[in-house]
Design a protein around this motif. Structure first.
Motif, PDB file in Angstrom:
ATOM      1  N   ASP A 277       0.876  -1.177   0.000  1.00  0.00           N
ATOM      2  CA  ASP A 277       0.000   0.000   0.000  1.00  0.00           C
ATOM      3  C   ASP A 277       0.910   1.223   0.000  1.00  0.00           C
ATOM      4  O   ASP A 277       1.470   1.592   1.025  1.00  0.00           O
ATOM      5  N   GLU A 278       1.064   1.841  -1.153  1.00  0.00           N
ATOM      6  CA  GLU A 278       2.042   2.923  -1.310  1.00  0.00           C
ATOM      7  C   GLU A 278       1.372   4.181  -1.862  1.00  0.00           C
ATOM      8  O   GLU A 278       0.734   4.138  -2.919  1.00  0.00           O
ATOM      9  N   VAL A 279       1.504   5.279  -1.156  1.00  0.00           N
ATOM     10  CA  VAL A 279       1.005   6.573  -1.640  1.00  0.00           C
ATOM     11  C   VAL A 279       2.009   7.106  -2.661  1.00  0.00           C
ATOM     12  O   VAL A 279       3.211   7.176  -2.389  1.00  0.00           O
ATOM     13  N   GLU A 280       1.527   7.449  -3.829  1.00  0.00           N
ATOM     14  CA  GLU A 280       2.417   7.862  -4.906  1.00  0.00           C
ATOM     15  C   GLU A 280       3.162   9.153  -4.591  1.00  0.00           C
ATOM     16  O   GLU A 280       4.324   9.322  -4.967  1.00  0.00           O
ATOM     17  N   HIS A 295       3.711   4.143   3.174  1.00  0.00           N
ATOM     18  CA  HIS A 295       4.056   2.920   2.448  1.00  0.00           C
ATOM     19  C   HIS A 295       4.045   1.733   3.400  1.00  0.00           C
ATOM     20  O   HIS A 295       4.792   1.688   4.367  1.00  0.00           O
ATOM     21  N   LEU A 296       3.171   0.789   3.122  1.00  0.00           N
ATOM     22  CA  LEU A 296       3.087  -0.461   3.878  1.00  0.00           C
ATOM     23  C   LEU A 296       3.708  -1.550   3.014  1.00  0.00           C
ATOM     24  O   LEU A 296       3.279  -1.776   1.875  1.00  0.00           O
ATOM     25  N   LEU A 297       4.728  -2.242   3.540  1.00  0.00           N
ATOM     26  CA  LEU A 297       5.505  -3.199   2.756  1.00  0.00           C
ATOM     27  C   LEU A 297       5.291  -4.629   3.229  1.00  0.00           C
ATOM     28  O   LEU A 297       4.860  -4.870   4.353  1.00  0.00           O
ATOM     29  N   ASP A 345      14.805   6.367  -2.713  1.00  0.00           N
ATOM     30  CA  ASP A 345      14.945   5.326  -1.694  1.00  0.00           C
ATOM     31  C   ASP A 345      13.637   4.572  -1.511  1.00  0.00           C
ATOM     32  O   ASP A 345      13.609   3.333  -1.443  1.00  0.00           O
ATOM     33  N   GLN A 346      12.537   5.294  -1.442  1.00  0.00           N
ATOM     34  CA  GLN A 346      11.242   4.647  -1.275  1.00  0.00           C
ATOM     35  C   GLN A 346      10.929   3.721  -2.445  1.00  0.00           C
ATOM     36  O   GLN A 346      10.514   2.568  -2.254  1.00  0.00           O
ATOM     37  N   ALA A 347      11.164   4.189  -3.671  1.00  0.00           N
ATOM     38  CA  ALA A 347      10.878   3.370  -4.846  1.00  0.00           C
ATOM     39  C   ALA A 347      11.759   2.129  -4.885  1.00  0.00           C
ATOM     40  O   ALA A 347      11.303   1.032  -5.232  1.00  0.00           O
TER      41      ALA A 347
END
Length: 396
Positions: A277-280, A295-297, A345-347
């Motif tokens: 679940d990632e906010v763009e 961002h939930l991984l 980093d997030q991507a």
């Protein structure tokens, strides 16, 4: 109307660490920021969703960030070092092992239990005169205005802030109200969480064991226990939850093997669905999202909180620089600069964890052969293994 510099919605790990990090900042005139922390759950650690029975793995770099934020000294007694990591694939020959001594660090990472850590963070927030904890309380609505953001709580209290930070988890109320675009992926799995005891001491060893249905991780904890994260299909996870303790341990022993000898005891089990679940674009006008709200991984690489902590540290650094420059900490320039700097980093972490979750949760012969060749090559190639190790430790 009372005005705060920063309002943080959510007092779980990300929100509490951010509040304490920001509380230490100073303007050029020496004054500190005024901070409000809103938390819906009462400060009862038997019920608080952010500080439940789970443990989390802190990467080596996360320790460095917590030191920079002035928080590690009080967390260190609650942390169990990971000195050895073994990665293997059930039914196949591929295996990789990493030790702290190989990389000249005291530990590859640390495991902390959320409940005692949460209690410690709450105590520290209570000690800071510039942090006001509003708990239990919920945001009823907020209005973004050019120069501030106005919030109304469910009890009718209203106040304004220069910046609102949403640290309220993947079911973020703030995110829902904004209707921010996000990317979601259902992995078709649940994580079964428990603490287990083994006949053989863990001696700081962590294990990641891949099975056709998903990975099994055992992380070293205090008092000789290990923290279990068992990822499986929804049906299998439901069946595991229904087993009595003896049958559950027997099932785990079959999948994990005897790397820790016989598994002798398990604590209470919990089950969580696994989704990406990632906010763009996790920032907005006078507002930014951090942690699971952004961002939930998948837990396969243990990177969820570590990524969130890097967000928190970067946001604190961005606000520190804004204060030094005399800029509005909630301005578009400050928040967009922070957000764009964090995107690579997030991507990268989202891409890595998603690829690993899909690759190592399949029993397709070609994928199984490919990943085992990869593990074997990694074990044989020090530079390749070193890249993986430093990435796991939070270094890019």
């Amino acid at each position: 109307m009372t005005h705060f510099d920063v309002v943080i919605n959510g007092a779980g790990m990300a929100g509490a660490v951010l509040a304490l990090g920001l509380a230490a900042l100073r303007r050029p005139d020496g004054s500190s920021l005024s901070i409000a922390v809103i938390e819906a759950a009462p400060p009862d650690f038997d019920a608080h969703p952010g500080f439940d029975a789970r443990s989390i793995a802190l990467a080596w770099h996360s320790r460095e960030l917590l030191e920079q934020l002035g928080l590690w000294a009080r967390l260190a007694p609650l942390a169990t070092p990971i000195t050895h990591i073994q990665v293997s694939d059930r039914g196949h020959f591929g295996r990789v092992e990493m030790t702290a001594s190989e990389y000249r660090v005291p530990a590859l990472g640390y495991v902390v239990e959320l409940t005692p850590v949460g209690q410690g963070l709450y105590r520290q927030m209570a000690e800071r005169p510039n942090i006001r904890l509003l708990c239990p309380a919920r945001i009823k609505e907020f209005v973004q205005q050019p120069d501030n953001i106005v919030l109304t709580l469910d009890d009718g209290a209203a106040f304004s802030a220069a910046l609102l930070v949403a640290a309220d988890g993947n079911r973020s109320l703030v995110r829902r109200q904004l209707r921010l675009p996000c990317r979601q992926l259902d992995y078709g799995q649940c994580a079964v969480i428990a603490n287990v005891e083994s006949a053989e001491p863990h001696r700081g060893r962590a294990f990641e064991r891949f099975t056709p249905e998903g990975p099994i991780a055992l992380l070293p904890m205090s008092q000789g226990r290990s923290s279990l994260v068992w990822c499986a299909s929804h049906e299998r996870a439901k069946a595991l939850m229904a087993l009595d303790d003896a049958a559950f341990l027997a099932a785990l022993q079959r999948e994990f093997g005897y790397r820790l000898g016989r598994l002798v005891r398990t604590g209470e089990r919990h089950r969580y669905p696994l989704v990406l679940d990632e906010v763009e674009r996790p920032w907005h006008h006078r507002l930014v999202l951090v942690g699971n709200a952004a961002h939930l991984l998948h837990p396969i690489a243990g990177q969820g909180f570590n990524l969130g902590l890097r967000d928190v540290a970067a946001l604190a650094a961005a606000l520190r620089q804004a204060l030094a420059d005399g800029r509005d900490i909630g301005s578009h320039g400050v928040l967009s600069g922070y957000g764009r700097a964090r995107q690579p980093d997030q991507a990268a972490i989202v891409g890595l964890t998603t690829a690993l979750a899909l690759l190592f949760s399949s029993d397709h012969p070609a994928l199984a052969a490919g990943r085992n060749l990869g593990l074997t090559a990694m074990a044989a190639c020090p530079s390749f293994k070193s890249q993986l190790a430093w990435r796991a430790m939070g270094k890019r």
